[in-house]
Design a protein around this motif. Structure first.
Motif, PDB file in Angstrom:
ATOM      1  N   SER A 211      51.022 -23.923  45.583  1.00 37.80           N
ATOM      2  CA  SER A 211      51.029 -25.114  46.437  1.00 37.80           C
ATOM      3  C   SER A 211      49.825 -26.015  46.192  1.00 37.80           C
ATOM      4  O   SER A 211      49.879 -27.216  46.466  1.00 37.80           O
ATOM      5  CB  SER A 211      51.060 -24.707  47.915  1.00 37.80           C
ATOM      6  OG  SER A 211      49.915 -23.927  48.246  1.00 37.80           O
ATOM      7  N   SER A 212      48.742 -25.456  45.653  1.00 45.84           N
ATOM      8  CA  SER A 212      47.536 -26.263  45.447  1.00 45.84           C
ATOM      9  C   SER A 212      47.301 -26.632  43.989  1.00 45.84           C
ATOM     10  O   SER A 212      46.845 -27.742  43.689  1.00 45.84           O
ATOM     11  CB  SER A 212      46.313 -25.516  45.981  1.00 45.84           C
ATOM     12  OG  SER A 212      46.179 -24.259  45.334  1.00 45.84           O
ATOM     13  N   LEU A 213      47.623 -25.713  43.055  1.00 47.20           N
ATOM     14  CA  LEU A 213      47.306 -25.946  41.640  1.00 47.20           C
ATOM     15  C   LEU A 213      48.525 -25.924  40.726  1.00 47.20           C
ATOM     16  O   LEU A 213      48.382 -26.157  39.522  1.00 47.20           O
ATOM     17  CB  LEU A 213      46.304 -24.881  41.156  1.00 47.20           C
ATOM     18  CG  LEU A 213      44.952 -24.840  41.885  1.00 47.20           C
ATOM     19  CD1 LEU A 213      44.124 -23.655  41.389  1.00 47.20           C
ATOM     20  CD2 LEU A 213      44.185 -26.141  41.684  1.00 47.20           C
ATOM     21  N   GLY A 214      49.700 -25.633  41.265  1.00 44.59           N
ATOM     22  CA  GLY A 214      50.884 -25.560  40.423  1.00 44.59           C
ATOM     23  C   GLY A 214      51.198 -24.139  40.010  1.00 44.59           C
ATOM     24  O   GLY A 214      50.326 -23.256  40.035  1.00 44.59           O
ATOM     25  N   TRP A 215      52.446 -23.909  39.593  1.00 47.12           N
ATOM     26  CA  TRP A 215      52.877 -22.543  39.335  1.00 47.12           C
ATOM     27  C   TRP A 215      52.194 -21.907  38.133  1.00 47.12           C
ATOM     28  O   TRP A 215      52.042 -20.686  38.067  1.00 47.12           O
ATOM     29  CB  TRP A 215      54.394 -22.484  39.168  1.00 47.12           C
ATOM     30  CG  TRP A 215      54.956 -23.224  37.974  1.00 47.12           C
ATOM     31  CD1 TRP A 215      55.420 -24.498  37.953  1.00 47.12           C
ATOM     32  CD2 TRP A 215      55.135 -22.695  36.655  1.00 47.12           C
ATOM     33  NE1 TRP A 215      55.862 -24.823  36.689  1.00 47.12           N
ATOM     34  CE2 TRP A 215      55.706 -23.726  35.870  1.00 47.12           C
ATOM     35  CE3 TRP A 215      54.871 -21.476  36.052  1.00 47.12           C
ATOM     36  CZ2 TRP A 215      56.020 -23.571  34.523  1.00 47.12           C
ATOM     37  CZ3 TRP A 215      55.177 -21.313  34.696  1.00 47.12           C
ATOM     38  CH2 TRP A 215      55.738 -22.350  33.946  1.00 47.12           C
ATOM     39  N   ARG A 216      51.742 -22.694  37.151  1.00 43.78           N
ATOM     40  CA  ARG A 216      51.079 -22.114  35.980  1.00 43.78           C
ATOM     41  C   ARG A 216      49.747 -21.461  36.361  1.00 43.78           C
ATOM     42  O   ARG A 216      49.277 -20.537  35.672  1.00 43.78           O
ATOM     43  CB  ARG A 216      50.854 -23.188  34.914  1.00 43.78           C
ATOM     44  CG  ARG A 216      52.143 -23.748  34.325  1.00 43.78           C
ATOM     45  CD  ARG A 216      51.854 -24.751  33.226  1.00 43.78           C
ATOM     46  NE  ARG A 216      53.079 -25.408  32.803  1.00 43.78           N
ATOM     47  CZ  ARG A 216      53.908 -24.914  31.876  1.00 43.78           C
ATOM     48  NH1 ARG A 216      53.632 -23.755  31.302  1.00 43.78           N
ATOM     49  NH2 ARG A 216      55.014 -25.564  31.538  1.00 43.78           N
ATOM     50  N   SER A 217      49.134 -21.933  37.439  1.00 46.02           N
ATOM     51  CA  SER A 217      47.849 -21.375  37.856  1.00 46.02           C
ATOM     52  C   SER A 217      47.973 -19.909  38.252  1.00 46.02           C
ATOM     53  O   SER A 217      46.986 -19.167  38.220  1.00 46.02           O
ATOM     54  CB  SER A 217      47.287 -22.181  39.019  1.00 46.02           C
ATOM     55  OG  SER A 217      48.121 -22.077  40.170  1.00 46.02           O
ATOM     56  N   ILE A 218      49.183 -19.483  38.632  1.00 45.80           N
ATOM     57  CA  ILE A 218      49.402 -18.077  38.992  1.00 45.80           C
ATOM     58  C   ILE A 218      49.051 -17.176  37.813  1.00 45.80           C
ATOM     59  O   ILE A 218      48.330 -16.178  37.950  1.00 45.80           O
ATOM     60  CB  ILE A 218      50.865 -17.860  39.431  1.00 45.80           C
ATOM     61  CG1 ILE A 218      51.141 -18.579  40.750  1.00 45.80           C
ATOM     62  CG2 ILE A 218      51.180 -16.377  39.539  1.00 45.80           C
ATOM     63  CD1 ILE A 218      52.594 -18.522  41.170  1.00 45.80           C
ATOM     64  N   PHE A 219      49.536 -17.527  36.644  1.00 46.31           N
ATOM     65  CA  PHE A 219      49.334 -16.682  35.471  1.00 46.31           C
ATOM     66  C   PHE A 219      47.919 -16.821  34.907  1.00 46.31           C
ATOM     67  O   PHE A 219      47.382 -15.855  34.365  1.00 46.31           O
ATOM     68  CB  PHE A 219      50.389 -17.002  34.420  1.00 46.31           C
ATOM     69  CG  PHE A 219      51.795 -16.809  34.922  1.00 46.31           C
ATOM     70  CD1 PHE A 219      52.281 -15.542  35.189  1.00 46.31           C
ATOM     71  CD2 PHE A 219      52.616 -17.891  35.171  1.00 46.31           C
ATOM     72  CE1 PHE A 219      53.558 -15.351  35.672  1.00 46.31           C
ATOM     73  CE2 PHE A 219      53.893 -17.718  35.652  1.00 46.31           C
ATOM     74  CZ  PHE A 219      54.370 -16.439  35.903  1.00 46.31           C
ATOM     75  N   TRP A 220      47.310 -18.011  35.035  1.00 45.42           N
ATOM     76  CA  TRP A 220      45.907 -18.141  34.636  1.00 45.42           C
ATOM     77  C   TRP A 220      45.006 -17.315  35.539  1.00 45.42           C
ATOM     78  O   TRP A 220      44.000 -16.743  35.095  1.00 45.42           O
ATOM     79  CB  TRP A 220      45.481 -19.606  34.649  1.00 45.42           C
ATOM     80  CG  TRP A 220      46.041 -20.420  33.514  1.00 45.42           C
ATOM     81  CD1 TRP A 220      46.810 -21.537  33.598  1.00 45.42           C
ATOM     82  CD2 TRP A 220      45.858 -20.169  32.119  1.00 45.42           C
ATOM     83  NE1 TRP A 220      47.135 -22.007  32.349  1.00 45.42           N
ATOM     84  CE2 TRP A 220      46.559 -21.184  31.412  1.00 45.42           C
ATOM     85  CE3 TRP A 220      45.185 -19.196  31.385  1.00 45.42           C
ATOM     86  CZ2 TRP A 220      46.598 -21.241  30.029  1.00 45.42           C
ATOM     87  CZ3 TRP A 220      45.238 -19.246  29.993  1.00 45.42           C
ATOM     88  CH2 TRP A 220      45.925 -20.259  29.338  1.00 45.42           C
ATOM     89  N   PHE A 221      45.366 -17.230  36.811  1.00 45.20           N
ATOM     90  CA  PHE A 221      44.622 -16.379  37.736  1.00 45.20           C
ATOM     91  C   PHE A 221      44.685 -14.920  37.288  1.00 45.20           C
ATOM     92  O   PHE A 221      43.664 -14.203  37.286  1.00 45.20           O
ATOM     93  CB  PHE A 221      45.184 -16.525  39.152  1.00 45.20           C
ATOM     94  CG  PHE A 221      44.746 -15.449  40.108  1.00 45.20           C
ATOM     95  CD1 PHE A 221      43.482 -15.477  40.681  1.00 45.20           C
ATOM     96  CD2 PHE A 221      45.597 -14.392  40.429  1.00 45.20           C
ATOM     97  CE1 PHE A 221      43.067 -14.475  41.549  1.00 45.20           C
ATOM     98  CE2 PHE A 221      45.191 -13.389  41.296  1.00 45.20           C
ATOM     99  CZ  PHE A 221      43.922 -13.435  41.861  1.00 45.20           C
ATOM    100  N   LEU A 222      45.868 -14.449  36.892  1.00 45.14           N
ATOM    101  CA  LEU A 222      46.027 -13.075  36.429  1.00 45.14           C
ATOM    102  C   LEU A 222      45.245 -12.836  35.139  1.00 45.14           C
ATOM    103  O   LEU A 222      44.678 -11.751  34.938  1.00 45.14           O
ATOM    104  CB  LEU A 222      47.506 -12.758  36.220  1.00 45.14           C
ATOM    105  CG  LEU A 222      48.377 -12.750  37.480  1.00 45.14           C
ATOM    106  CD1 LEU A 222      49.838 -12.514  37.117  1.00 45.14           C
ATOM    107  CD2 LEU A 222      47.902 -11.700  38.471  1.00 45.14           C
ATOM    108  N   VAL A 223      45.208 -13.845  34.255  1.00 46.97           N
ATOM    109  CA  VAL A 223      44.439 -13.719  33.013  1.00 46.97           C
ATOM    110  C   VAL A 223      42.958 -13.522  33.323  1.00 46.97           C
ATOM    111  O   VAL A 223      42.302 -12.621  32.778  1.00 46.97           O
ATOM    112  CB  VAL A 223      44.643 -14.968  32.119  1.00 46.97           C
ATOM    113  CG1 VAL A 223      43.649 -14.960  30.960  1.00 46.97           C
ATOM    114  CG2 VAL A 223      46.056 -15.012  31.574  1.00 46.97           C
ATOM    115  N   ILE A 224      42.419 -14.359  34.191  1.00 45.66           N
ATOM    116  CA  ILE A 224      40.990 -14.290  34.523  1.00 45.66           C
ATOM    117  C   ILE A 224      40.647 -12.975  35.220  1.00 45.66           C
ATOM    118  O   ILE A 224      39.669 -12.288  34.862  1.00 45.66           O
ATOM    119  CB  ILE A 224      40.594 -15.486  35.411  1.00 45.66           C
ATOM    120  CG1 ILE A 224      40.763 -16.795  34.626  1.00 45.66           C
ATOM    121  CG2 ILE A 224      39.158 -15.346  35.895  1.00 45.66           C
ATOM    122  CD1 ILE A 224      40.609 -18.036  35.476  1.00 45.66           C
ATOM    123  N   ALA A 225      41.455 -12.601  36.214  1.00 48.79           N
ATOM    124  CA  ALA A 225      41.172 -11.379  36.970  1.00 48.79           C
ATOM    125  C   ALA A 225      41.259 -10.144  36.082  1.00 48.79           C
ATOM    126  O   ALA A 225      40.400  -9.253  36.145  1.00 48.79           O
ATOM    127  CB  ALA A 225      42.142 -11.258  38.144  1.00 48.79           C
TER     128      ALA A 225
END
Length: 542
Positions: A211-225
């Motif tokens: 809702s804040s950064l778009g659906w692609r941010s979900i997978f970038w979050f997983l990459v970083i974590a």
């Protein structure tokens, strides 16, 4: 009278259990691994002056915490994008059923992959396999973040599951390596709990990011974590596979099994003992002696099967409700993507509490059963032999309560949505559902680790295989079930199946110990025959 006959029958079965003199047992890691393959309880589980592991309690907590966060990625990767399924459906111009296939394929490989990786970890060690799995997972998430086609989304989801799904069984393997039955329930509760609450918290994270950064941010979050975690694992995760390092006092045999933490620990504490200059040169990788079908052989054991069936049904019911929750709240209550994500908060809190409480309750009930058994042995004038302790009762004795709670929560969720009761009621019911489901799955997983203490990765991979394959079928069918039966009818059926599956729990408590004794006797006889044949061959050669 019936109880007396049962005791006599148990006594006859216990007499079949081969006795082993403690003086004949050599603390050899290779022999312990062989004993594990025979399905016998490790002698390290027996009370002994020597600690089961050289790691302190604080170190065990740190090791389990690292592995548990890895297992968290396995479960969070499915529901984290459930809130954006409508968005992805429009972006890729596909149907809802096509999007659900990406969830189904993940669940399928979530069950299949641990069978392979579990065998690898038994051969190569927990540490290198854990790191490789996370590398594959990070690569898959990068692909998902960059994808522009549905076909690529499908393939990357498959690869994502293939990489990270085994972290659950690997974590259980680590716990089995460094704990005994007395404290295993507490650590397994944390490990399995953190691995499972990803199912509950994933949608919250996914909804907030999308809702804040778009659906692609979900997978970038997983990459970083995941990248942060893999750095921590490379630096600090020690090798725990007992066939390679014993109780932790043996220096890792290869470079990939070593870590900076173990090197520093060896330097300052001399545990594990530093390698001498005249030791053999270290290989980069250990020898690979994998037996991929070993874990699948457990499916032929009746006391294993009757544990897997109720476990798979309760897990499937739980995840079917979590999967349907986003669509039902959107259709029936006009929830936005952000609201759908927040609606999973109740489920997340319930899952977290379930993971924390399960370990404590399991440990308390286990100690209660041990005290009762010791008192019975004292009254009969018999020595306390923990091999004859009914571990099935100690683990499954409390299973009726979380099972009943799963049934009640499923009924409340289905019927309150069907009759448009205020949305707070079905949302709160998911809190009870997650608490109880996490608790129940912990019980089943811990029992199998107890039955096969040094084969914990393999036994947990079978748990994953059974529940994930059934869960995949449930996810594929949940939309059609809700369309044809409405939410009330669909989840009443699943609640009924969970209730009936408790019959298998009754069988496990009543007959599980007998099946375990017979398996031990059978495998001990087979081992004796093989030893006799080997001795005869050696004498013939002489």
């Amino acid at each position: 009278m019936e109880k007396t006959d049962s005791n006599r029958s148990d006594g006859r079965l216990q007499q079949q259990l081969p006795t082993v003199d403690d003086d004949d047992i050599a603390p050899n890691p290779a022999e312990e691994e062989e004993e594990e393959e025979l399905g016998q309880p490790s002698t390290l589980d027996q009370p002994a002056p020597k600690p089961h592991s050289v790691f302190t309690k604080r170190e065990k907590v740190f090791i389990v915490a690292m592995c548990s966060f890895g297992a968290y990625f396995s479960s969070v990767s499915v529901p984290i994008y459930l809130p954006v399924i409508p968005t992805l459906k429009e972006y890729f111009n596909v149907t809802t059923e096509s999007m659900n296939v990406t969830v189904t394929i993940y669940s399928i490989f979530q069950g299949l992959a641990p069978v392979l990786w579990g065998s690898l970890s038994d051969s190569l060690g927990r540490r290198p396999v854990y790191i490789v799995c996370l590398v594959i997972y990070i690569g898959a998430n990068i692909g998902l973040a960059l994808t522009r086609w549905y076909s690529m989304l499908f393939v990357m989801r498959l690869l994502q599951a293939f990489g990270v799904a085994s972290t659950v069984s690997l974590s259980a393997g680590v716990v089995g390596d460094i704990t005994t039955r007395e404290d295993r329930g507490q650590y397994m509760g944390v490990t399995a709990g953190l691995g499972l609450i990803g199912n509950a918290f994933g949608p919250i994270i996914g909804g907030a990011l999308a809702s804040s950064l778009g659906w692609r941010s979900i997978f970038w979050f997983l990459v970083i974590a995941a990248s942060v975690l893999i750095v921590v694992l490379i630096l600090f995760l020690p090798e725990t596979n007992r066939s390679l390092v014993g109780d932790g006092s043996i220096y890792p045999p290869t470079i990939v099994n070593n870590s900076l933490y173990i090197t520093m620990r060896s330097h300052f504490k001399h545990i594990p003992a530093p390698r001498r200059a005249d030791d053999k040169p270290r290989r980069f990788m250990p020898k690979m002696t994998m037996k991929f079908l070993d874990a699948l052989k457990l499916l032929g054991e009746p006391d294993v099967v009757v544990v897997l069936i109720p476990n798979a049904l309760h897990y499937t019911t739980w995840f079917m409700i979590l999967t349907a929750q986003s669509t039902l709240l959107s259709n029936e209550y006009n929830f936005t993507t952000a609201k759908i994500g927040y609606s999973y908060l109740a489920s997340g809190i319930g899952g977290l509490l379930g993971s924390l409480m399960a370990g404590r309750i399991m440990g308390t009930y286990y100690r209660k059963c041990v005290r009762k058994y010791e008192l019975q042995c004292k009254e009969r004038g018999e020595p306390v032999d923990m091999r004859k302790f009914n571990i099935q009762q100690a683990r499954f004795g409390t299973s009726y309560y979380p099972s009943l709670a799963v049934v009640v929560a499923s009924l409340i969720f289905g019927w309150t949505i069907q009759y448009h009761v205020h949305y707070i009621v079905p949302i709160l019911s998911t809190s009870l559902l997650s608490f109880s489901a996490v608790f129940y799955v912990n019980l089943c997983q811990t029992l199998l680790v107890d039955l096969f203490p040094t084969k914990s990765a393999g036994s947990t991979s079978i748990v994953n295989l059974s529940r994930c394959l059934l869960c995949a079928a449930g996810i594929a069918a949940v939309d059609k079930m809700v369309d044809s039966l409405k939410s009330g009818g669909a989840f009443t059926i699943m609640a009924g199946l969970c209730f009936l599956s408790q019959g298998f729990v009754v069988l496990e408590i009543k007959y599980g110990q007998r099946w375990e004794f017979r398996r031990r006797a059978r495998l001990a006889a087979r081992a004796a025959a093989e030893s006799t044949a080997a001795t005869a061959d050696n004498e013939h050669e002489k």
